[in-house]
Write a protein that holds these residues in place. Sequence first.
Motif, PDB file in Angstrom:
ATOM      1  N   TRP B  26       0.819  -1.214   0.000  1.00 23.75           N
ATOM      2  CA  TRP B  26       0.000   0.000   0.000  1.00 23.75           C
ATOM      3  C   TRP B  26       0.856   1.268   0.000  1.00 23.75           C
ATOM      4  CZ3 TRP B  26      -4.025   1.744   4.234  1.00 23.75           C
ATOM      5  CH2 TRP B  26      -4.918   2.669   3.658  1.00 23.75           C
ATOM      6  N   PRO B  27       1.813   1.407   0.968  1.00 25.07           N
ATOM      7  CA  PRO B  27       2.634   2.637   0.961  1.00 25.07           C
ATOM      8  C   PRO B  27       3.370   2.852  -0.356  1.00 25.07           C
ATOM      9  CG  PRO B  27       2.977   1.402   2.990  1.00 25.07           C
ATOM     10  CD  PRO B  27       2.153   0.537   2.108  1.00 25.07           C
ATOM     11  N   LEU B  30       1.085   4.027  -3.011  1.00 23.65           N
ATOM     12  CA  LEU B  30       0.722   5.447  -2.852  1.00 23.65           C
ATOM     13  C   LEU B  30       1.797   6.350  -3.449  1.00 23.65           C
ATOM     14  CD1 LEU B  30      -0.985   5.641   0.643  1.00 23.65           C
ATOM     15  CD2 LEU B  30      -2.005   5.917  -1.623  1.00 23.65           C
ATOM     16  N   GLN B  33       1.139   6.305  -6.989  1.00 23.13           N
ATOM     17  CA  GLN B  33      -0.080   7.078  -7.279  1.00 23.13           C
ATOM     18  C   GLN B  33       0.206   8.578  -7.267  1.00 23.13           C
ATOM     19  OE1 GLN B  33      -3.185   6.750  -4.372  1.00 23.13           O
ATOM     20  NE2 GLN B  33      -4.418   8.233  -5.531  1.00 23.13           N
ATOM     21  N   HIS B  34       0.953   9.043  -6.251  1.00 23.48           N
ATOM     22  CA  HIS B  34       1.286  10.460  -6.167  1.00 23.48           C
ATOM     23  C   HIS B  34       2.153  10.912  -7.334  1.00 23.48           C
ATOM     24  CE1 HIS B  34      -0.302  10.492  -2.052  1.00 23.48           C
ATOM     25  NE2 HIS B  34      -0.383  11.811  -2.235  1.00 23.48           N
ATOM     26  N   ALA B  37      -0.070  11.363 -10.360  1.00 27.66           N
ATOM     27  CA  ALA B  37      -1.350  12.027 -10.072  1.00 27.66           C
ATOM     28  C   ALA B  37      -1.787  12.918 -11.228  1.00 27.66           C
ATOM     29  CB  ALA B  37      -1.258  12.828  -8.784  1.00 27.66           C
ATOM     30  N   TYR B 243       8.112  12.664  -4.326  1.00 26.22           N
ATOM     31  CA  TYR B 243       7.492  11.377  -4.675  1.00 26.22           C
ATOM     32  C   TYR B 243       8.047  10.822  -5.968  1.00 26.22           C
ATOM     33  CZ  TYR B 243       4.090  11.954  -0.945  1.00 26.22           C
ATOM     34  OH  TYR B 243       3.507  12.078   0.272  1.00 26.22           O
TER      35      TYR B 243
END
Lengths: 326, 270
Positions: B26-27, B30, B33-34, B37, B243
Motif C-alpha cells: 500500500w505505501p 501510494l 499514485q502520487h 497524479a 514522490y
Amino acid sequence: MSIEISGVTKRFGDFVALEDVNVSLPTGQLTALLGPSGGGKSTLLRIIAGLETPDTGTVAIEGVDATRLPPRKRNVGFVFQHYAVFKHMTVAKNVAFGLEIRKRPKVEVAERVDELLRLVHLSQFAHRLPSQLSGGQRQRMALARALAVEPTVLLLDEPFGALDAKVRKELREWLRHLHDEVPVTTVFVTHDQEEAMEVADEIVVINEGRVEQVGSPDELYDLPANDFVMSFLGEVTTLGGTQVRPHDVDVATAPRAAGAIEGTIARMLRIGFEVRLTVLTVAGEEVSVVLTRTHARGLGLEEGATVWLTPAPGATVVPAMRPLAV
Amino acid sequence: MVEPSSLVRWGLRLLALGYVFFLVAWPVALVVQHTFADGLTTLTETLTDPSVQYALTLTLQVAFWAVLINLVFGVTISLLLVRHEFPGKRVLSALIDVPLSVSPVVVGLALLLVYNGRTGWFGPSLEAAGWQVIFDVPGMVMATAFVALPLVIREVVPVLTEIGDDQEQAARSLGASGRQTFLRITLPSIKWAVVYGVVLSLARSLGEFGAVKIVSGNLTDRTQTATLVVEQKYQNFEQSTAYATSFVLAAVSVLCIVVVSLLRPKEASA
C-alpha cells in the motif's frame, strides 16, 4: 624406481599421520597403499601429489626431488574419492582442462579428448554435464581427465570407495585392463584388501603412520611380516599362541599328531559348502576353523564333540604379538 | 504431516497478505499514485530538474564504486574466510557483520571522526596530500561501501563452503596456477552468488541515506545524492518532486529484485 619416499613424517597437530616412512614405488606398476582408515595412506598419496607438504623427509619422482614443488609442476594425475568433477563444464571440457591449461593447439586437444573418452567408454556423453552421469561414469571421466596430461604418475585416492559394490567390482577389473593398456606408474589407496590383491602388482601395507610390509599380493598373503599384516589380509584365529588362518587348521577326531591341541566344538555353523567351527580348547582359547562340508561330514563332526587341532602342513603361521584389532 | 483445516489455512494466508499489504504494498503504491497524479508531468519535470539529475548521476557513481569495491574485497575476504586458517579469523568474521547491526548514522559519525579535514585523526594529513574525503565523493563511497560490506560476503561464503576445495585441488593437480584455478574453477562455481550479492549491494547502495547524509554535508548540486534530494524536496514542500524521485529509486530496486528472481531458476539448475 619411479617414486622414492625417504624419511617422511607428517603431523596434524598432535596426531601423527606418518612417521619416518621410507618406500620406493617401481616404474610402470600398479601399487596399492593398503591399510585401515586413518592409517596415513591417503596422507602419503597427497604428499606424493604435493597436496600436502611433509614435515620432514623427501619425495623424488623419476629422480627429481619434488618435495618443495607445487602440485602443478609434478606432472601427476590425481583422482579423488568423490570425483572432484568440474560441475560447470561438460564431460569433454573436464577432460580437456589440463591440456587447455598447457595451451596445446585446439585440434590436438580435441583429438586427445576423443581418444580418452573412447578409452573410458564415455564418447556418447561428451557434451553432457557431470550431473547427468552416474557415479561410475563420473569416476571414469575423472580418470580420463587425469590421464589427459600424460602424467608420469597416476594417483588414485580410494577411487571406488563411493560406489556401490557391483560398480566397484566392474571398475576394479576395468582399471586393471586400463593399466595393461596404458602402463603409467599408478598408485592407489584402498582399505579393501580384496581390491588391493585383485588389482595391484605390489602392495604397501600402512598402519598407524608406518609401513608394515611391502610386497606382491602372494608374498604378503603367504609370508606376512607380522600379525597385523596377516590379520589385515584375511581372517585369522589364534591356535596355541600362534596366528593361523581358519582354513589352515587340521581337525582330527583322535590325538594322532604330536603337539595337537585338544578342544570341544562349541558351535557349528553351515553356510553353503562351508562349515565354520568354534572350538574351545583345554587351555581356554576360542579357535575358529573353516572346512568344507564334505570334509566335516567325513569326520562326523557335531557340537560337543572332542577334536584335536594342528596347523596344516605349509600353513602361514605368525606368533601372536599383540591383541587382534578386529 | 497433519493438514491444517481449510479455515486455518485461509486465515494464515489472509494474515500474511494483510501484513505485507499494509506494510509494503500500500505505501509503495501510494508513492506511485502520487507520482502519476497528473499524468507524466510530475515525472518529466522532476527528471529535468538539474538538481535531481545531478543527484541521480551522483548516486549512480557512488553506488558503482561502492559495489565495485565490495565486489573485489567481498570475494577476496570470502576466499580468505573459507579457504585459509589464520589467527583472528573469527574476529574478522564477526567484524564483517558489524555494518548490519550498527546504525548508518553511527557509521557516518565514525568516518567523520577519522577522516574530517580539520580535527580528524587521519583527515588533515590526507587533505594536505590533496585528498578530500569528508564532504566529497570519496567519503560518500566509503560510507556506502561500509554499509553494504557484508552483502557480497554473506552470499559467497556459504556457496564456497558448500562446493569445498576438491575441484580447486583437482585443477591444481592438472597444472593450473592459482590465478587460473580462480578464474576457471572457483569463479564460475560462485558466479550466481556473486551476482546476487552485487545486486543486493547495488540496491542497498542506491538507497543509503544516514551515513551518506553525515559524511556528504548534503550540499545541493555537489554532494547531494538522490535519497538526500527526496528528503530536502519533501521538507521544502515540493512533495510531488520528492514522490517522483522516490518512485525512480523504488523502480530501480524493483528492477534489481526482478533481475535476481529471473536469475534464480538458472542458479538452481546449474
